[in-house]
Design a protein around this motif. Structure first.
Motif, short mmCIF file in Angstrom:
data_model
loop_
_atom_site.label_atom_id
_atom_site.label_comp_id
_atom_site.label_asym_id
_atom_site.label_seq_id
_atom_site.Cartn_x
_atom_site.Cartn_y
_atom_site.Cartn_z
N VAL A 308 0.84 -1.20 0.00
CA VAL A 308 0.00 0.00 0.00
C VAL A 308 0.87 1.25 0.00
N VAL A 309 0.49 2.21 -0.85
CA VAL A 309 1.07 3.55 -0.83
C VAL A 309 -0.08 4.51 -0.56
N ALA A 310 0.00 5.28 0.53
CA ALA A 310 -1.13 6.11 0.94
C ALA A 310 -0.67 7.51 1.32
N SER A 311 -1.60 8.46 1.26
CA SER A 311 -1.31 9.82 1.69
C SER A 311 -1.10 9.85 3.20
N ASP A 312 -0.31 10.81 3.65
CA ASP A 312 0.11 10.84 5.05
C ASP A 312 -0.84 11.64 5.93
N SER A 313 -2.14 11.47 5.74
CA SER A 313 -3.12 12.16 6.58
C SER A 313 -4.23 11.20 6.95
N GLY A 314 -4.92 11.50 8.04
CA GLY A 314 -6.06 10.69 8.44
C GLY A 314 -5.67 9.29 8.87
N GLY A 315 -6.61 8.37 8.69
CA GLY A 315 -6.42 7.00 9.15
C GLY A 315 -5.22 6.28 8.59
N PRO A 316 -4.94 6.36 7.27
CA PRO A 316 -3.80 5.62 6.73
C PRO A 316 -2.47 5.96 7.40
N ALA A 317 -2.31 7.21 7.82
CA ALA A 317 -1.06 7.60 8.49
C ALA A 317 -0.90 6.90 9.83
N ARG A 324 7.72 -0.40 6.68
CA ARG A 324 7.53 -1.69 7.36
C ARG A 324 6.23 -2.36 6.93
N SER A 325 5.14 -1.60 6.93
CA SER A 325 3.87 -2.17 6.50
C SER A 325 3.24 -1.37 5.36
N GLY A 326 3.90 -0.33 4.90
CA GLY A 326 3.39 0.47 3.80
C GLY A 326 4.27 1.69 3.58
N LEU A 327 3.94 2.46 2.55
CA LEU A 327 4.66 3.70 2.27
C LEU A 327 3.68 4.87 2.31
N LEU A 328 4.13 6.00 2.82
CA LEU A 328 3.33 7.21 2.87
C LEU A 328 3.95 8.28 1.98
N PHE A 329 3.09 9.13 1.41
CA PHE A 329 3.58 10.25 0.61
C PHE A 329 2.83 11.51 1.03
N PRO A 330 3.42 12.69 0.85
CA PRO A 330 2.74 13.93 1.24
C PRO A 330 1.41 14.08 0.50
N THR A 331 0.37 14.35 1.24
CA THR A 331 -0.97 14.44 0.67
C THR A 331 -1.02 15.40 -0.51
N GLY A 332 -1.57 14.92 -1.62
CA GLY A 332 -1.74 15.75 -2.81
C GLY A 332 -0.53 15.84 -3.71
N ASP A 333 0.58 15.21 -3.37
CA ASP A 333 1.83 15.32 -4.12
C ASP A 333 1.93 14.16 -5.12
N GLU A 339 6.88 8.39 -7.32
CA GLU A 339 8.18 7.88 -6.89
C GLU A 339 8.02 6.70 -5.94
N ALA A 340 7.05 6.78 -5.04
CA ALA A 340 6.83 5.69 -4.08
C ALA A 340 6.35 4.43 -4.79
N VAL A 341 5.44 4.58 -5.75
CA VAL A 341 4.93 3.42 -6.48
C VAL A 341 6.05 2.77 -7.28
#
Length: 383
Positions: A308-317, A324-333, A339-341
């Motif tokens: 999973v690659v998710a935005s770094d806000s709300g529940g996913p963060a 370790r269990s996923g990657l986060l990226f700055p919301t809206g970027d 790059e993460a994908v």
């Protein structure tokens, strides 16, 4: 004697909040609690509840657009619905009334028999002033507000101040085994893709905060370095009758797909009930929402072993542990998302680590049994 709990949900279709409800009721201790679910419309949710042996009653009421709430016809219809729900509550005599949206809350406040307790699990309020006004009128009557993530009270604006000392954070949970073993061929056959084609997906209904535009912009960037990658957007409308602004949003997303010349690279599928198979067919799930309250699809992907690659806000963060269990990226970027994908697609070791870490994360922190025990403790404290 068992404690009666009446759940009120306006939708008959199954979205993230409805999947969380099914997980909760699947684990609820029925030697202690007697659940009954009231739905505003018939549909797949009623079928799934009945499979679990949950008493399910359809009392037709729909969630009207906010601008229609002051219309006499709308008020009359909601008043009739509140009267029917009040009569039902008097017959069943529940101790707890549990709802998950503003309309349900308004109806429960109007229909609540004396001595009952209201639990409100508001998944999303949005930013409309009229919705806030409605919430402000009803929230003082709530005995406990359930937030699905620690960040959610901040997203609910003034709501926590109306419920000082009455807010609890209780993240939903799922059963890992329900999402293991999905057949990856089903999705790929539907798309005409072989197993060796990298496939990146967004699984979400069409709503203005779900981040479809960011997903499309990232797809353009990904294809510049990995031309063979394919994409899919899976999801429809929760009740099959989208409000005008959501219909416009969906049209904008599809128009943007054409403008970016992604019609061949980005497939579009409607609502799918076979979520485990969809997730098994993806190499990466993307959750680009700009303020996701929780993100059941993120949990489900982790349980399925899909990175999973998710935005770094709300529940996913809060769900994902970076690297370790996923990657986060700055919301809206979109650039950071791309790059993460690409990083996940090009690093076999990272994919394996995220798959294993995701399953572990769900088992340790987001199991449905833990979710049910937390909610049961809350019910017991109110009863």
């Amino acid at each position: 004697m068992r404690t009666g709990v009446l759940y009120l949900n306006p939708y008959g279709a199954i979205g993230g909040a409805e999947r969380a409800l099914l997980e909760l009721l699947g684990e609820l201790d029925r030697t202690r609690f007697a659940p009954v679910v009231v739905l505003g419309e018939d549909g797949p949710l009623a079928t799934e509840l009945e499979k679990q042996g949950i008493e399910t009653i359809v009392e037709p009421f729909s969630s009207p657009p906010l601008y229609r709430l002051a219309w006499p016809s709308t008020l009359a219809r909601l008043a009739r619905a509140a009267w029917r729900i009040r009569r039902l509550a008097r017959e069943r005599r529940p101790r707890i009334l549990h709802c998950g949206d503003v309309l349900g809350l308004l109806l429960l406040v109007a229909a609540r028999p004396r001595g009952t307790r209201i639990v409100c699990q508001l998944n999303y309020l949005g930013g409309a002033p009229r919705r806030w006004a409605l919430a402000a009128l009803a929230l003082p009557a709530v005995h406990r507000l359930l937030a699905v993530s620690a960040q959610q009270p901040e997203q609910l604006g003034p709501a926590p101040s109306l419920l000082a000392g009455r807010t609890s954070v209780v993240p939903p949970g799922i059963r890992v085994e329900s999402f293991a073993g999905g057949n990856p061929r089903e999705l790929r056959q539907a798309l005409g893709l072989t197993e060796d084609v990298p496939l990146v997906g967004l699984v979400a209904r069409y709503d203005t905060w779900k981040g479809h535009g960011v997903f499309l912009e990232a797809a353009v960037r990904i294809r510049k370095s990995r031309a063979g990658v394919r994409f899919v957007m899976v999801g429809g409308d929760l009740d099959g009758r989208p409000l005008p602004h959501l219909r416009r949003y969906r049209d904008q997303v599809l128009r943007r797909r054409r403008e970016l010349q992604l019609e061949e690279a980005v497939a579009v599928l409607g609502h799918r009930d076979d979520v485990p198979a969809v997730l098994a067919g993806l190499d990466v799930l993307v959750c680009p929402s700009d303020h996701e309250p929780f993100g059941m699809i993120v949990l489900e992907a982790l349980a399925a072993g899909t990175p999973v690659v998710a935005s770094d806000s709300g529940g996913p963060a809060e769900i994902l542990e970076p690297d370790r269990s996923g990657l986060l990226f700055p919301t809206g970027d979109a650039r950071a998302l791309a790059e993460a994908v690409i990083r996940v697609l090009e690093d076999d070791g990272l994919r394996a680590r995220l798959a294993e870490g995701g399953r572990r994360r769900v088992r340790e922190r987001f199991a449905s049994a833990r979710y049910a025990r937390d909610v049961e403790a809350l019910y017991a404290g109110l009863a």
